[in-house]
Design an enzyme around this catalytic site. Sequence first.
Site, PDB file in Angstrom:
ATOM      1  N   TYR D 128      29.558 -34.588 -52.882  1.00  0.00           N
ATOM      2  CA  TYR D 128      28.394 -33.706 -52.760  1.00  0.00           C
ATOM      3  C   TYR D 128      28.734 -32.458 -51.953  1.00  0.00           C
ATOM      4  O   TYR D 128      28.714 -31.347 -52.467  1.00  0.00           O
ATOM      5  CB  TYR D 128      27.248 -34.447 -52.053  1.00  0.00           C
ATOM      6  CG  TYR D 128      26.328 -35.199 -52.976  1.00  0.00           C
ATOM      7  CD1 TYR D 128      26.796 -35.759 -54.164  1.00  0.00           C
ATOM      8  CD2 TYR D 128      24.979 -35.363 -52.657  1.00  0.00           C
ATOM      9  CE1 TYR D 128      25.947 -36.457 -55.005  1.00  0.00           C
ATOM     10  CE2 TYR D 128      24.127 -36.061 -53.497  1.00  0.00           C
ATOM     11  CZ  TYR D 128      24.609 -36.602 -54.659  1.00  0.00           C
ATOM     12  OH  TYR D 128      23.759 -37.287 -55.478  1.00  0.00           O
ATOM     13  N   GLU D 244      14.237 -44.099 -52.006  1.00  0.00           N
ATOM     14  CA  GLU D 244      13.929 -44.972 -50.879  1.00  0.00           C
ATOM     15  C   GLU D 244      15.208 -45.536 -50.244  1.00  0.00           C
ATOM     16  O   GLU D 244      15.866 -46.397 -50.793  1.00  0.00           O
ATOM     17  CB  GLU D 244      13.067 -46.101 -51.443  1.00  0.00           C
ATOM     18  CG  GLU D 244      12.615 -47.116 -50.481  1.00  0.00           C
ATOM     19  CD  GLU D 244      12.141 -48.298 -51.306  1.00  0.00           C
ATOM     20  OE1 GLU D 244      12.526 -49.409 -50.958  1.00  0.00           O
ATOM     21  OE2 GLU D 244      11.390 -48.085 -52.283  1.00  0.00           O
TER      22      GLU D 244
END
Lengths: 374, 374, 398, 398
Positions: D128, D244
């Site tokens: 990322y 989540e």
Amino acid sequence: MNFQLTEERQMLQDGLRRYLGEAVTPQALEAAQTTGMSPEIWAGLSEMGVAGALFTEDQGGFGGAGFDLMVVFEELGRAGAVEPMLELLLAGRLVAELGDETQQEIVAQAVEGAVQLAFAHGEPASRFDLERVETRAERSGDGWTLTGRKSVVVNGAQADHIVVSARTSGDVADRDGISLFLLPKGTAGIEIRDYPLSQGGHAAEIVLDGVTLPAGALLGAEGQAFEAIETAQARATAAICADALGAMETARALTGDYLKTRKQFGQPIGKFQALQHRAADMLIEIEQARSAVINLCGHLEADRDTREIHVSATKHLVGKVARLVAEEAVQMHGGIGMTEEYDLARFARRLSMLDQRFGDATFHLGRFVRLRAA
Amino acid sequence: MNFQLTEERQMLQDGLRRYLGEAVTPQALEAAQTTGMSPEIWAGLSEMGVAGALFTEDQGGFGGAGFDLMVVFEELGRAGAVEPMLELLLAGRLVAELGDETQQEIVAQAVEGAVQLAFAHGEPASRFDLERVETRAERSGDGWTLTGRKSVVVNGAQADHIVVSARTSGDVADRDGISLFLLPKGTAGIEIRDYPLSQGGHAAEIVLDGVTLPAGALLGAEGQAFEAIETAQARATAAICADALGAMETARALTGDYLKTRKQFGQPIGKFQALQHRAADMLIEIEQARSAVINLCGHLEADRDTREIHVSATKHLVGKVARLVAEEAVQMHGGIGMTEEYDLARFARRLSMLDQRFGDATFHLGRFVRLRAA
Amino acid sequence: MDLNFTEEQKAFRAELRSFLEERLPERLSEKVRLGQRLTKQDYEEWHAILNEKGWLAGNWPKEHGGAGWNAVERHIFEEETTAAHAPRIVPFGLAMLGPVLQKFGSKEQQDYWLPRILNGDDWWCQGYSEPGAGSDLASVKTTAVRDGDHYVVNGQKTWTTLGQYANMIFCLVRTSKEGKPQEGISFLLVDMNDPGITVRPIVLLDGEPEVNEVFFDNVRVPVENLVGEENKGWTYAKYLLTHERTNIAGVGFANAGLANLKRIARLEQSGGRPLIEDPLFAAKIAEVEISLMAMATTNLRVVSAAAAGQAPGAESSMLKVKGTVIRQEINALTKQAVGPWAMPFVSEALEAGSNEGPVGPSYAMSATPHYLNNRKLSIYGGSNEVQKTIIAKAILEL
Amino acid sequence: MDLNFTEEQKAFRAELRSFLEERLPERLSEKVRLGQRLTKQDYEEWHAILNEKGWLAGNWPKEHGGAGWNAVERHIFEEETTAAHAPRIVPFGLAMLGPVLQKFGSKEQQDYWLPRILNGDDWWCQGYSEPGAGSDLASVKTTAVRDGDHYVVNGQKTWTTLGQYANMIFCLVRTSKEGKPQEGISFLLVDMNDPGITVRPIVLLDGEPEVNEVFFDNVRVPVENLVGEENKGWTYAKYLLTHERTNIAGVGFANAGLANLKRIARLEQSGGRPLIEDPLFAAKIAEVEISLMAMATTNLRVVSAAAAGQAPGAESSMLKVKGTVIRQEINALTKQAVGPWAMPFVSEALEAGSNEGPVGPSYAMSATPHYLNNRKLSIYGGSNEVQKTIIAKAILEL
């Protein structure tokens, strides 16, 4: 595991929030300054049956659990109501737990709003030491004679019945030997000095100069009151922390509104990142305080040591957060936050005084350490 | 009252800053990892006569005042030099103060850079308790036999002479009964384990397994060394705090540069107000640390209680600030601040280890309270 | 480096001490010690005593009747007067307006107003802040329009400290809307008794009406009350604000507060022992004391540089922030130290000689009012947020 | 409101405990307890033990071979495994890529990759962050250009945790420069053994090469390794980030760390008494314990709401900030507790079975490395500054 309010408690919360949001007006607060409370709001709360939530069915109420206290006191704090519900909880619990049938009648009357209560326990030298009682009660004939002085007795001058602690045996700081007595208003030999409190409401200095009481004034077993006092104060600590939580919510709401609307150097001050992050810190700490209150309310019925560990953990944490929130809310408002005219003032003062009752953050940190080590 | 450096000290500061700014290269640091120091830099410092600034003329130096220490160690810290100048200060002071003529010769050699010194005082169980000495020295014939273990002796494996403390009488934590001995490198019966330190430099575990020493190894009067040890450590504490001050200055300079040049979301991150205010907080605290170091350096010659109050005040405050600066500098850098390749890493580690030597911030806060109450 | 005061400075300190012993009325120092209210007359009495000795205006040059002290001497004066619980010197005429008049006022203005300040003929207050402007002082909206020999002033000032006692106010007013906001501001002296002026007290957190709003409704001010040039008022205002401020760190107040805190902590009992022996409370006192010891030295560094002629830069901002935080912490600990006695709020007890005595020990009665009132320290005089921005910009060059 | 776990949850906890007692190799738990290095094989061994039981992928639905636990059950799993000093589950394949593939991957991708994750055939890492981008994830500069059946990838990723063990990396790559920065990003699975990939370790403060830079030089990636649609990768990345996240608060780690800290403070002596009896140090432990008690309940509130199907909002950010601050404070206190033993840095001692033992007690050797390493907690996964901005914007609507 479930963190939702029951339907009943949700209704109580909604009703209280709606009622107090309308009832706690500047006029009501102004009126309360001389007497320590607004009779209208007291009547209104009675009508809603709020006091009933503080007691179990056995005791003449319909609640009495920790989370009942949390709901009631959070709303009182949120609205900044000054009515002496905490005194009703504290003294009422003692009477309900220790009283005989006649004495318990008083709780029923208090729940209905017909009488007011106070608990006279603190003394000039006792500070936060629950077991330090110098006031003495001596047997005289069938009854008792009380001599001593009680300090900062909240609602003392207004109460129809005062629960008074006095030592019937033991040394000045012994846990054993503390007894409770129930004194009706106007008992001869009591001298009361009434005065206002920084957080709102009134308290009194009470001099007991050889007050003679009948045998029936004794509440519970002679010399055995400490446990009940500690238990009642655990509940009152939960209540006052929930109250502070409500007051913090209002302080943060006022601050949030102010950050959004107040402009300086050409933009809303809430656009300044330093204030954003400090506001975020406030929110994070308020969530911590909420969880601490939940922890205490959820452990009020636990064994004594577990309960008291939560008492000290919660009072410490909420005390710290209350100071942070009060000071940061004022600071982020700037000058306007310093003024009596603006609504924040009474919440800032209320939060400032949390530490002064039932032990401050430092006191409870030390107590937590001792309880954990025990 | 005057807060300007004298001309001599100003020259020393300028010279040191210039020299170390060039000498402390990645190569020099790399080389120092296996031996604990760079011989080139040690020679360079000797050539400049830096060690002379740590001692009075009587002792063979040309300085020795608190502000001399401040100038020298602030620059060592600013450059992140790992050479064992602190050990020279600590052990050298003890020899200079307590030694006979022969022994004092060592100080002169050390000032010239010809020999290295260490002070072996800490033990596995002593932590920060200066009076806790379990190592025992017993008379044997004309001389002494030492048995015990010394821990985290900085520069222990490299030192040509080690000052070792041992108990000749008294209980394990008595102030009376501690004696000092001077051990040359290679003394039989010493077992040394050398290892690197997180902050740079090396230390050693030293096992003294019935080490026999001649009578002349005793440094100063038998059993009377505590006062000298405390005094020497007061000076060393001033020095390590000045060192930390220098390291903080570098950490803040790196952070300031980074805030100005590093861009995120389209602008230099130094434009974000939250970071500005945190940078300002860092600066304010560094000024506090500087004043605390000045206070201690200015009171090294005061009466014992005054001096020690400043020792604990300063070590407490600088310890707290060092943690703040190290953590905030890393945090404001983000990921790059976590990496060994970036220069901040060694300063962050150096500051992180300040608390571990001569007592941490909490230890000295408690000690300050006790000293004030005495 | 040398942390010691010179022999001359020590002699000055000794002289000050014996002066304070002799001349500071015990009635006044007792009020200050207990945190009771000082009346206008109390301040005027103390000013007159100092003026008689020539010590009222420490920072004024001697030719204007001041003491002509340097920064170190002024520092010593602050230390000794706060330690002796003397009333503070009301700063508006002496520390604020005086230097501006000396630098920018006309000869006539200096000759007329300066002696009146020293003699206590006028009580000045400050008309800088306006509602909604906060730290953004340049956004002055109060207008002054020239009309013959007068300016006609309309608008509103706020946070006017002790305005209720004042007969004169120095104001920033807008005389032009041209150019940058800073460019059209003038510095005007206004008689509070002029028609059209209304003063409304603002009650603060502690219940005291310390500050005021001042409303101007077509107030006519003679043109000779303009200081310096029209539209140049921002320069004078900035001079006043950045003019070397003595005692920005409040070391004297902090020392006195710390001594008071320790005294209380020795008297209060907790768990059967003096509170000061509680390890955690003692540690809290120690932390603030250690912080104060360092800050006091930073203050001396700045004072000493100022006495040597150096202008303080961002150090003033650092002292402002750290000094106020320390004083506020001492206030908070004092409130904590008095325990439940911090709750009673008996306003009358703060009036010396009132029939209504304090609840509990007399040392307790001002703990909460002082704590609440001193929340202002980090807000006024350039909020601590503004100071931090100044520090970051100046030193980090951000 | 009810703070108690249900009977079912208690039974699950009991089952977990006996499983851990039986199946968690002591060799592994001892390493974790002492803070020694875990090898790739150590992680794989523990994964395989859990997978055998069907407990490796707690958050995956059962149809994909997961345990299908709700948030409360996952919380209990975290609590028990951290208390037992089990190795953590390496999250890249299981907690990160798995859910993305299940939600956005093709049937073929799911069938191929998901079993391989469970079986440990692939070790995934995350591509990322890029140099100079920090928390600004959308500024992806690594490009992927379509060339026939392949994408040609060029650029650089950084902070790739445990990339040295990985054979696969999931990457955000730029496939278009049109529109907003978020719009031209794609989500690509890349084989680390492909020609053109170089991995360079980055040594962190604690001396460990935990993270890496990964360089892409004309790496050819088959188009079937594109997840979902081209240029929609930002959606998948955000799903992964906001999906989540169990254990964001790190309550289990904090509890284990606190227990370790107390154990050390009972063993270390100061002034002739156990360190834990020093009132000031005990107070520091108590403060963080009290903070943790509250935070754990906040965590349960969020977990309980998540189990009831509510999506957590800014509460995740609050837990991230408070959770990391608490863990870092525990690390700092642990470093403090071991006193001078925190200084020795014997890297070899962190290798189980090394000849070079620790200096001082074995509990001391990881105190400093953990303290230094965990400074990352407030930096990565969205720095605490970014979280505070999110909180302010979400709740204050600023």
